[in-house]
Design an enzyme around this catalytic site. Structure first.
Site, PDB file in Angstrom:
ATOM      1  CE  LYS A  38      -0.055  -0.211   4.870  1.00 26.13           C
ATOM      2  NZ  LYS A  38      -1.006   0.312   5.908  1.00 26.13           N
ATOM      3  CE1 TYR A 264       9.423  32.501   1.320  1.00 24.51           C
ATOM      4  CE2 TYR A 264       9.484  30.385   1.781  1.00 24.51           C
ATOM      5  CZ  TYR A 264       9.259  31.553   1.089  1.00 24.51           C
ATOM      6  OH  TYR A 264       9.161  31.748  -0.282  1.00 24.51           O
TER       7      TYR A 264
END
EC number: 5.1.1.1
Length: 369
Positions: A38, A264
């Protein structure tokens, strides 16, 4: 120093084969092996991984959602595929693509039987999940008789397996709880199948269950994280080999004066003259903001370089002061000198979250066995 061209996740099929054989060696001959692929095979490539595991001899596959199973079928995977968390809206697609649903509630079981009957199915393979203490999906013990009655009243379906999921099989402090889960599963499964005229497969062991509770293998085991190189145990991890190495490249290097800031929100300020390198990978690729602010770092020429400032969407910045390197040089994010568990743990998370988070825009490179 090695040069690089782009950000790439290398997938080592030799390591996958090693892990498969190691886990196989822990169970008795005749016990079937279900490989969990998965989430793009835990962040790698589900088609590549499934094809190799089919070659190695796995008996079953498991995926989370129907679209994952359909993708495998479209790429030629022929072994049985269990869908662990199907939704009713996809039940007809399950039958169309010969997938096998986990039916975990009266609602899902009744709905699938109805659709299977409408489509004139006979003995269509289904899987019944029992809740033994994880408390996510599954029938509780008082519901077992109802499950049996629904199955007996229909010729459209047949139980391929009965299974459950261990909650803490990697934690020896929870041994009593785990043994209790195994005992409850044995009791509930027997209540369900004792009056059937056939014998479904039984499975409860995940990777840690295979390693720590091999006598609870029943007739099949179900392993995911171990195939990809992680044992959830510092004593077992050395026996396994991570299949993925995440590499990137230095895009630019600049010299920063003392007191300058990087990135940032100006969260990183230099105290001395520093060399800062930018790398073309960020939180949109799966290296999330939690890895920033010097919590962890990467390796260049076997030397550690911390991630500084906030991780950006497409870029991270690293401090390469004192490291001999230049633009175009290869950078190892995890794998090689840095085990992914170490990288994840340094930022307060787990290897599952790290490896499954590597996004599809990161190129994949397959290294054959």
């Amino acid at each position: 120093m090695p040069k690089a061209e782009e950000t790439v996740l290398e997938i080592d099929l030799g390591n996958l084969a090693h892990n498969y054989r190691f886990l196989r060696s822990k169970i008795d001959e005749g016990v079937k092996f279900m490989s969990v692929v998965k989430a793009h095979a835990y962040g790698s490539d589900s088609v590549v991984i499934a094809k190799k595991l089919e070659e190695l001899g796995t008996d079953y596959f498991a995926v989370a959602y129907v679209e994952e199973g359909i993708r495998l079928r479209k790429h030629g995977i022929t072994k049985p595929i269990l869908v662990l968390h199907p939704q009713i809206i996809h039940f007809e697609e399950i039958i169309e693509h010969c997938l096998e649903p986990n039916l975990y509630s009266k609602r899902t079981l009744s709905s699938f039987i109805s659709i299977a009957e409408k489509l004139n199915q006979k003995d269509y393979p289904i899987h019944i999940k029992l809740n033994t203490g994880l408390n996510r999906l599954g029938f509780d013990q008082p519901e077992v008789n109802n499950v049996h009655n629904l199955i007996q009243d229909s010729k459209a379906v047949k139980i391929a397996s009965v299974f459950s999921h261990l909650a803490a099989s990697e934690d020896w402090k929870e041994r009593d709880f785990t043994v209790g889960q195994i005992d409850l599963f044995r009791k509930m499964a027997w209540e369900l199948i004792e009056n059937l005229d056939y014998e479904p497969l039984l499975h409860i062991c995940n990777t840690s269950g295979v390693i720590n509770y091999p006598k609870a293998a029943f007739s099949m085991v179900r392993t995911g994280i171990g195939l990809y190189g992680y044992g959830n145990d510092e004593n077992v991890d050395p026996e396994l080999k991570p299949i993925g190495t995440l590499k990137t490249i230095i895009s630019q290097i600049r010299e920063i004066k003392p007191g300058d800031t990087v990135g940032y929100n100006r969260v990183f300020k230099t105290e001395n003259i520093s060399r800062i390198a930018t790398l073309p990978i960020g939180h949109a690729d799966g290296i999330n903001r939690i890895y920033g602010k010097q919590k962890t770092g990467v390796y260049i020429n076997k030397q550690f370089a911390p991630i500084v400032g906030n991780v950006c969407m497409d870029i991270i910045m690293i401090d390469v002061t004192g490291i001999e390197c230049e633009e175009g040089d290869e950078v190892i994010v995890f794998g090689g000198p840095q085990h992914p568990v170490q990288f994840a743990k340094a930022a307060g998370t787990i290897s599952y979250e790290l490896i499954t988070g590597i996004q599809r825009r990161v190129s994949r490179k397959v290294i054959p066995e």
